[in-house]
Design an enzyme around this catalytic site. Structure first.
Site, PDB file in Angstrom:
ATOM      1  N   CYS A 382       0.836  -1.200   0.000  1.00 42.41           N
ATOM      2  CA  CYS A 382       0.000   0.000   0.000  1.00 42.41           C
ATOM      3  C   CYS A 382       0.872   1.253   0.000  1.00 42.41           C
ATOM      4  O   CYS A 382       1.496   1.544  -1.020  1.00 42.41           O
ATOM      5  CB  CYS A 382      -1.012  -0.039   1.134  1.00 42.41           C
ATOM      6  SG  CYS A 382      -2.502   0.889   0.722  1.00 42.41           S
ATOM      7  N   HIS A 508      -3.686  -5.125   0.298  1.00 42.42           N
ATOM      8  CA  HIS A 508      -3.124  -5.671   1.544  1.00 42.42           C
ATOM      9  C   HIS A 508      -3.139  -7.202   1.512  1.00 42.42           C
ATOM     10  O   HIS A 508      -4.071  -7.820   2.036  1.00 42.42           O
ATOM     11  CB  HIS A 508      -3.928  -5.173   2.750  1.00 42.42           C
ATOM     12  CG  HIS A 508      -3.737  -3.721   3.018  1.00 42.42           C
ATOM     13  ND1 HIS A 508      -2.776  -3.244   3.877  1.00 42.42           N
ATOM     14  CD2 HIS A 508      -4.363  -2.636   2.516  1.00 42.42           C
ATOM     15  CE1 HIS A 508      -2.833  -1.928   3.903  1.00 42.42           C
ATOM     16  NE2 HIS A 508      -3.785  -1.528   3.085  1.00 42.42           N
ATOM     17  N   GLU A 510      -1.487  -9.267   3.172  1.00 42.47           N
ATOM     18  CA  GLU A 510      -1.339  -9.870   4.505  1.00 42.47           C
ATOM     19  C   GLU A 510      -2.684 -10.277   5.107  1.00 42.47           C
ATOM     20  O   GLU A 510      -2.761 -11.172   5.930  1.00 42.47           O
ATOM     21  CB  GLU A 510      -0.589  -8.904   5.444  1.00 42.47           C
ATOM     22  CG  GLU A 510      -1.341  -7.648   5.907  1.00 42.47           C
ATOM     23  CD  GLU A 510      -1.299  -6.480   4.930  1.00 42.47           C
ATOM     24  OE1 GLU A 510      -0.970  -6.699   3.739  1.00 42.47           O
ATOM     25  OE2 GLU A 510      -1.603  -5.336   5.343  1.00 42.47           O
TER      26      GLU A 510
HETATM   27  N1  GLN Z   1      -2.088   6.701   2.693  1.00 36.38           N
HETATM   28  C1  GLN Z   1      -2.174   5.926   1.474  1.00 36.38           C
HETATM   29  C2  GLN Z   1      -3.533   6.052   0.818  1.00 36.38           C
HETATM   30  O1  GLN Z   1      -4.493   6.444   1.431  1.00 36.38           O
HETATM   31  C3  GLN Z   1      -1.832   4.469   1.739  1.00 36.38           C
HETATM   32  C4  GLN Z   1      -2.804   3.751   2.601  1.00 36.38           C
HETATM   33  C5  GLN Z   1      -2.310   2.466   3.168  1.00 36.38           C
HETATM   34  O2  GLN Z   1      -1.093   2.211   3.216  1.00 36.38           O
HETATM   35  N2  GLN Z   1      -3.194   1.632   3.659  1.00 36.38           N
HETATM   36  O3  GLN Z   1      -3.671   5.750  -0.335  1.00 36.38           O
END
Ligand code: GLN
Length: 549
Positions: A382, A508, A510
């Site tokens: 992310c 994600h 994970e």
């Molecule tokens: N802050 C980033 C976004 O909103 C990444 C979010 C995250 O790592 N879950 O896109």
């Protein structure tokens, strides 16, 4: 068979590991062929934990249907190998929100709306709705908080009523307590358990089984004392000792007979438990062939619960490779060009974590650069993937001031930008791109090889994305786009070609790694990290053997 409900409450203190006990009992019942799910009732007023920071609440666990939930749901999915949903996590905030909405609509017209019966009815309906949704054999209901807390009271009362509504033969109450050891007296003490059971019983919900956390084994004298004072049979006093790994807990609980007592009391006929695969997994954890060190670079590293699912996914990926993954926690805020080598030269893999906000972001870019240049396996998740794109744009594609507009709205090269449908969003709760989305993989890429298929789906939680206006510029410079969301053409996975293992994912992964289905990217990362360690060893011994002229 009608659905059976197992209510799990906790007493004496928080952090006794109620979530792990619920997940472990769930695993034991699933191993007997039952259809089981676990629900968490959280007594706080937030509608969900999505708006809390990781220091407050640890990781926010996202389900397929896009619910932002308690991290215990991660344990349920990993242990039971099931999918959970919004219905598996209910908070006081959500209950009140729903009741107040109904009140405004006139559903209770003419009535005074009260905790009893309206709030308790709403709680019960969430519990039975989940049970009926998929005809579960068993729903384990974990009541958050500690018995005696003011905010837990409506839940305990709702659970008491549930017993009568779905039939006493269909409900079982398990209470988790602490039996502390007083060094000065040289004894285990049962009084806190007695008090906690008394408080629970005063609310009308006496426990059928007691799970007693303790640092020392409970001998028969202690067990019978607890049984006698707390109104349970001696076989219903289950000892729960500290375990080396959370994955040992189901086996410890089985040894203590927890599942046997449960099915007996609920009158359930089941197969014999099949835990062979689980035991194999635990054996691999206990006796790994090798160790590999992977850095986890993030800004909440003092608080490991913030990255719970990543830690567990690394354990799963390690077990497949017969390796123990040692995590080196690296605070991204402290990294600078002078000390980066000192922090990262002893690791065989670098994972840059998800996150929000600019604290420590330059350190994340430095960690990406180090992994890219030193050819150390790199996994960006992310924000970690977004960091990899920014770093590549700045240092390879020549876009010197490239940035994410999350950190610099005025950057001339917004390689990561707010998604179009996010531009008008002002509410913070539940408004990100959340939950399961499809992703098509590009043939012959690292991602396609790791997954071994062409289409996957993964869970998301973000507002920003790869800016397609820079697609050509970045791919011309060597960035590989290996996964794209087919409906909206959103870049979901990036890689580098001339690097042993460099993968960034917008989702994600994970969150979907379980004991029985370890996530392919984590398995592949650990394998690449082991290779890296091996090659480094060979290189170093070659250097050592080179004769000095
Ligand atoms: N802050 C980033 C976004 O909103 C990444 C979010 C995250 O790592 N879950 O896109």
């Amino acid at each position: 068979m009608s659905t059976k409900y197992i209510l799990v409450t906790g007493g004496v203190t928080s952090s006794l590991g109620k979530g792990i006990i619920c997940a472990s009992l769930g695993r034991l019942l699933v191993a007997r062929g039952l259809k089981v799910t676990v629900q968490k009732l959280d007594p706080y007023i937030n509608v969900d934990p999505g708006t809390m920071n990781p220091y407050e609440h640890g990781e926010v666990y996202v389900t397929d249907d896009g619910a932002e939930t308690d991290l215990d749901l991660g344990h349920y999915e990993r242990f039971l190998d099931i999918k959970t949903s919004q219905e598996n996590n209910v908070t006081t905030g959500r209950i009140y929100y729903d009741v107040i909405k109904k009140e405004r609509k006139g559903v209770y017209l003419g009535k005074t709306v009260q905790v009893i019966p309206h709030i308790t009815d709403e709680i019960k309906s969430h519990v039975t709705k989940l049970g009926e949704s998929e005809n579960y054999d068993v729903v384990i209901v974990e009541v958050g908080g500690t018995v005696g807390d003011i905010e837990s009271l409506p839940y305990i009362e709702a659970m008491r009523q549930l017993k009568y509504e779905v039939g006493r033969q269909n409900v079982l109450s398990i209470h988790l307590t602490l039996v502390p050891y007083l060094a000065a007296a040289g004894e285990l003490k049962t009084k806190p358990t007695q008090h906690s059971v008394k408080t629970l019983s005063e609310s009308g919900l006496s426990p059928d089984i007691l799970v007693c956390r303790s640092e020392h084994p409970l001998d028969n004298t202690i067990r019978s004392k607890i049984a006698q004072f707390c109104n349970v049979e001696i076989e219903d006093v289950i000892e729960s000792l500290d375990a080396q790994s959370i994955y040992e807990v189901p086996l410890l609980m089985q040894k203590e007979g927890l599942d046997k007592q449960v099915i007996q009391k609920l009158n359930i006929e089941t197969d014999k438990p099949d835990l062979e695969k689980w035991i194999q997994f635990v054996d691999r954890l206990r006796y790994p062939d090798k160790t590999v060190k992977i850095a986890l670079v993030g800004k909440y590293v003092e608080h490991h619960d913030s990255y719970k699912s990543i830690v567990e996914a690394l354990i799963h990926g390690g077990a497949v490779n017969d390796a123990k993954v040692k995590i080196k926690w690296v605070q991204s805020e402290t990294l600078n060009t002078q000390n980066i080598d000192k922090h990262l030269n002893d690791v065989s893999g670098i994972l840059v974590a998800p996150g929000f906000g600019d604290r420590g972001i330059e350190g994340k870019y430095l960690a990406v650069r180090y992994a890219r240049e030193q050819k150390i396996p790199f996994f960006g998740i992310c924000l970690g993937m977004q960091s990899a794109v920014v770093e590549f744009a700045r240092n390879v594609a020549g876009l010197e001031h490239a940035d994410s507009t999350e950190f610099n709205e005025k950057t001339p090269h917004p390689v990561i930008d707010l998604m179009l449908d996010q531009k008008e969003v002002t509410d913070k709760g539940g408004t990100m791109r959340l939950g399961k989305y499809a992703c098509s993989l590009v043939d012959d890429t690292r991602a396609a090889v790791s997954y071994g298929k062409q289409t996957i789906d993964e869970r998301h939680r973000h507002r920003y994305e790869f800016n397609n206006a820079f697609k050509k510029k970045l791919t011309d410079a060597g960035l590989v786009i290996s996964g794209v969301n087919p409906e909206r053409d959103l870049v979901e996975i990036i890689e580098l070609k001339d690097h042993p293992w460099f993968v960034g994912v917008q989702f994600h992964p994970e969150l979907k790694s379980t004991v029985y289905q370890p996530h392919p990217l984590f398995v592949s990362l650990v394998a690449a990290s082991l290779d890296h360690a091996e090659n480094k060893k060979i290189e170093e011994s070659a250097v050592a053997e080179t004769p000095v002229e």
